[in-house]
Design a protein around this motif. Structure first.
Motif, PDB file in Angstrom:
ATOM      1  N   LEU A 177       5.565   8.416   5.140  1.00 48.06           N
ATOM      2  CA  LEU A 177       5.605   7.095   4.519  1.00 48.06           C
ATOM      3  C   LEU A 177       6.980   6.462   4.701  1.00 48.06           C
ATOM      4  CD1 LEU A 177       3.559   7.504   1.228  1.00 48.06           C
ATOM      5  CD2 LEU A 177       2.922   6.394   3.354  1.00 48.06           C
ATOM      6  N   ASP A 178       8.018   7.282   4.594  1.00 51.67           N
ATOM      7  CA  ASP A 178       9.360   6.768   4.842  1.00 51.67           C
ATOM      8  C   ASP A 178       9.429   6.152   6.232  1.00 51.67           C
ATOM      9  OD1 ASP A 178      10.370   7.409   2.410  1.00 51.67           O
ATOM     10  OD2 ASP A 178      11.179   9.347   3.018  1.00 51.67           O
ATOM     11  N   ASP A 179       8.935   6.889   7.210  1.00 53.57           N
ATOM     12  CA  ASP A 179       8.954   6.400   8.584  1.00 53.57           C
ATOM     13  C   ASP A 179       8.177   5.105   8.714  1.00 53.57           C
ATOM     14  OD1 ASP A 179      10.237   8.747   8.875  1.00 53.57           O
ATOM     15  OD2 ASP A 179       8.701   9.724  10.109  1.00 53.57           O
ATOM     16  N   ALA A 180       6.993   5.110   8.135  1.00 53.81           N
ATOM     17  CA  ALA A 180       6.132   3.935   8.248  1.00 53.81           C
ATOM     18  C   ALA A 180       6.787   2.725   7.591  1.00 53.81           C
ATOM     19  CB  ALA A 180       4.773   4.214   7.614  1.00 53.81           C
ATOM     20  N   GLU A 181       7.389   2.975   6.439  1.00 58.07           N
ATOM     21  CA  GLU A 181       8.030   1.879   5.722  1.00 58.07           C
ATOM     22  C   GLU A 181       9.166   1.303   6.558  1.00 58.07           C
ATOM     23  OE1 GLU A 181       9.789   3.015   1.994  1.00 58.07           O
ATOM     24  OE2 GLU A 181       9.311   1.039   1.168  1.00 58.07           O
ATOM     25  N   LEU A 182       9.917   2.188   7.141  1.00 60.62           N
ATOM     26  CA  LEU A 182      11.035   1.755   7.972  1.00 60.62           C
ATOM     27  C   LEU A 182      10.541   0.861   9.097  1.00 60.62           C
ATOM     28  CD1 LEU A 182      14.081   2.343   7.995  1.00 60.62           C
ATOM     29  CD2 LEU A 182      13.665   3.982   9.826  1.00 60.62           C
ATOM     30  N   LYS A 183       9.561   1.355   9.820  1.00 58.70           N
ATOM     31  CA  LYS A 183       9.028   0.576  10.941  1.00 58.70           C
ATOM     32  C   LYS A 183       8.480  -0.766  10.484  1.00 58.70           C
ATOM     33  CE  LYS A 183       7.722   4.387  13.982  1.00 58.70           C
ATOM     34  NZ  LYS A 183       6.589   5.175  14.500  1.00 58.70           N
ATOM     35  N   VAL A 236       0.832  -1.201   0.000  1.00 64.59           N
ATOM     36  CA  VAL A 236       0.000   0.000   0.000  1.00 64.59           C
ATOM     37  C   VAL A 236       0.866   1.250   0.000  1.00 64.59           C
ATOM     38  CG1 VAL A 236      -1.626   1.367   1.347  1.00 64.59           C
ATOM     39  CG2 VAL A 236      -1.965  -1.089   1.122  1.00 64.59           C
ATOM     40  N   ILE A 237       1.911   1.212   0.812  1.00 64.58           N
ATOM     41  CA  ILE A 237       2.812   2.360   0.876  1.00 64.58           C
ATOM     42  C   ILE A 237       3.430   2.641  -0.487  1.00 64.58           C
ATOM     43  CG2 ILE A 237       5.036   3.138   1.752  1.00 64.58           C
ATOM     44  CD1 ILE A 237       4.347   1.877   4.419  1.00 64.58           C
ATOM     45  N   GLU A 238       3.887   1.594  -1.129  1.00 65.37           N
ATOM     46  CA  GLU A 238       4.545   1.795  -2.425  1.00 65.37           C
ATOM     47  C   GLU A 238       3.571   2.346  -3.453  1.00 65.37           C
ATOM     48  OE1 GLU A 238       6.854   2.779  -4.931  1.00 65.37           O
ATOM     49  OE2 GLU A 238       7.607   2.173  -2.992  1.00 65.37           O
ATOM     50  N   GLN A 239       2.367   1.821  -3.404  1.00 67.12           N
ATOM     51  CA  GLN A 239       1.336   2.291  -4.320  1.00 67.12           C
ATOM     52  C   GLN A 239       1.039   3.773  -4.096  1.00 67.12           C
ATOM     53  OE1 GLN A 239      -2.275   0.106  -3.762  1.00 67.12           O
ATOM     54  NE2 GLN A 239      -3.535   1.678  -4.741  1.00 67.12           N
ATOM     55  N   ARG A 240       0.909   4.126  -2.839  1.00 61.59           N
ATOM     56  CA  ARG A 240       0.631   5.514  -2.499  1.00 61.59           C
ATOM     57  C   ARG A 240       1.776   6.417  -2.937  1.00 61.59           C
ATOM     58  NH1 ARG A 240      -3.455   7.252  -2.834  1.00 61.59           N
ATOM     59  NH2 ARG A 240      -4.334   5.595  -1.561  1.00 61.59           N
ATOM     60  N   ARG A 241       2.968   5.927  -2.719  1.00 57.77           N
ATOM     61  CA  ARG A 241       4.148   6.714  -3.077  1.00 57.77           C
ATOM     62  C   ARG A 241       4.178   6.971  -4.590  1.00 57.77           C
ATOM     63  NH1 ARG A 241       8.644   7.062   0.022  1.00 57.77           N
ATOM     64  NH2 ARG A 241       8.322   5.088   1.090  1.00 57.77           N
ATOM     65  N   SER A 242       3.835   5.956  -5.335  1.00 62.04           N
ATOM     66  CA  SER A 242       3.838   6.116  -6.790  1.00 62.04           C
ATOM     67  C   SER A 242       2.763   7.109  -7.230  1.00 62.04           C
ATOM     68  CB  SER A 242       3.626   4.744  -7.439  1.00 62.04           C
ATOM     69  OG  SER A 242       2.673   4.819  -8.459  1.00 62.04           O
ATOM     70  N   ILE A 254       2.484  16.876   0.279  1.00 61.34           N
ATOM     71  CA  ILE A 254       3.114  15.692  -0.295  1.00 61.34           C
ATOM     72  C   ILE A 254       4.465  15.433   0.360  1.00 61.34           C
ATOM     73  CG2 ILE A 254       4.243  14.852  -2.384  1.00 61.34           C
ATOM     74  CD1 ILE A 254       1.891  15.796  -3.969  1.00 61.34           C
ATOM     75  N   GLU A 255       5.220  16.487   0.580  1.00 65.06           N
ATOM     76  CA  GLU A 255       6.514  16.312   1.240  1.00 65.06           C
ATOM     77  C   GLU A 255       6.338  15.682   2.618  1.00 65.06           C
ATOM     78  OE1 GLU A 255       8.478  20.063   1.292  1.00 65.06           O
ATOM     79  OE2 GLU A 255       8.648  20.118  -0.905  1.00 65.06           O
ATOM     80  N   ARG A 256       5.392  16.238   3.382  1.00 61.18           N
ATOM     81  CA  ARG A 256       5.161  15.709   4.729  1.00 61.18           C
ATOM     82  C   ARG A 256       4.735  14.242   4.656  1.00 61.18           C
ATOM     83  NH1 ARG A 256       5.817  18.528   9.412  1.00 61.18           N
ATOM     84  NH2 ARG A 256       4.367  16.945  10.115  1.00 61.18           N
ATOM     85  N   MET A 257       3.850  13.976   3.729  1.00 63.88           N
ATOM     86  CA  MET A 257       3.331  12.613   3.662  1.00 63.88           C
ATOM     87  C   MET A 257       4.400  11.628   3.205  1.00 63.88           C
ATOM     88  SD  MET A 257      -0.282  11.324   2.112  1.00 63.88           S
ATOM     89  CE  MET A 257      -1.239  12.069   3.411  1.00 63.88           C
ATOM     90  N   MET A 258       5.232  12.060   2.269  1.00 58.28           N
ATOM     91  CA  MET A 258       6.351  11.213   1.840  1.00 58.28           C
ATOM     92  C   MET A 258       7.227  10.874   3.039  1.00 58.28           C
ATOM     93  SD  MET A 258       7.179  10.833  -1.729  1.00 58.28           S
ATOM     94  CE  MET A 258       6.464  11.347  -3.280  1.00 58.28           C
ATOM     95  N   GLN A 259       7.487  11.898   3.842  1.00 48.61           N
ATOM     96  CA  GLN A 259       8.308  11.695   5.039  1.00 48.61           C
ATOM     97  C   GLN A 259       7.643  10.675   5.966  1.00 48.61           C
ATOM     98  OE1 GLN A 259      11.389  12.902   5.703  1.00 48.61           O
ATOM     99  NE2 GLN A 259      11.223  11.372   7.323  1.00 48.61           N
TER     100      GLN A 259
END
Lengths: 130, 130
Positions: free
Chosen positions: B113-119, A91-97, B106-111
């Motif tokens: 998402l990065d955090d979420a992905e890491l976790k 889901v994250i990857e999809q959202r990111r794209s 978008i910048e905030r959300m990307m950030q």
DNA sequence: AGTTACCTTTACGTTAACGTAAACCAATAT
DNA sequence: ATATTGGTTTACGTTAACGTAAAGGTAACT
């Protein structure tokens, strides 16, 4: 003894109606405490609301925002099983794209706006100077 | 003798239904020629459709997209009078500010998402390694 | 002739995200 | 006491952007 907010506090701060806030609650995205009948919101509730509105500005549906927000609620423990986590990563990857596409669109549109502004102000200048 | 497109050509290219294209026409955003009953689209029509869809991806309403698109149709001449042009510039600035807000979101959300992905991947790694 | 594949119009249905209104408590101001 | 202010529930209304179905036209296979 951290701060709390009334429904009006939040409505005013984020420039939405109280109806909207109650609607989000009915959709299961907020769970304020009660003092009698009256709703009392914690700073955490406020952040959740903030996230919902940010999602909204980006064109996410409420359902989509809920997905993203649920990711952040520390699930008590790594109780999350593997399929759950893998789906989450997908889901994250999809959202990111999706966001990348939006960024691209915004760049193009900014460029178009620059062009349009130029033409418009030129035309305006021509009139003013005439 | 520049190329033309059928309604299906466009529907397939942009992955939308023919219903959608006819809907845009009913809303006055497209004006294809006719060959008998059948609609024939020019490259210009195709570009207009592209712009509509780009606007859509950015969360613009059809009405908003129409405003933007109408800006680009070279109005035959500087027939546009001053109030029109001034309003146009105002609309542009408003849209631009909206886009800036979106960029920020978008910048905030990307950030996030990065955090979420890491976790998430950490949690997954923990499970995989266990 | 029949069927398949597109196209057409017309029109009612659908979903999300609230708006709006009615009818009602509860605390405070006058 | 009553009027105002702000909270509550319940429920029907609204708008955008199509979906979906019905009913039919036309050209091309078979």
């Amino acid at each position: 003894m951290s701060r709390t907010y009334s429904i009006r506090d939040l409505a005013d701060e984020f420039d939405i109606t109280t109806r909207t806030i109650r609607f989000y609650e009915a959709e299961g995205m907020l769970n304020p405490q009660r003092e009698g009948q009256t709703r009392i919101y914690t700073p955490q509730d406020r952040i959740t609301l903030k996230l919902i509105l940010r999602g909204k500005r980006l064109g996410l549906s409420l359902a989509e925002s809920r997905e993203l927000i649920d990711m952040y609620r520390p699930g008590l423990e790594p109780e999350a099983n593997r399929p759950q986590l893998e789906k989450l990563l997908a889901v994250i990857e999809q959202r990111r794209s999706h966001l990348r596409q939006q960024l691209h669109d915004i760049e193009r549109m900014m460029q178009d706006l620059d062009d349009a502004e130029l033409k418009a102000s030129e035309a305006l200048a021509a009139l003013t100077g005439a």
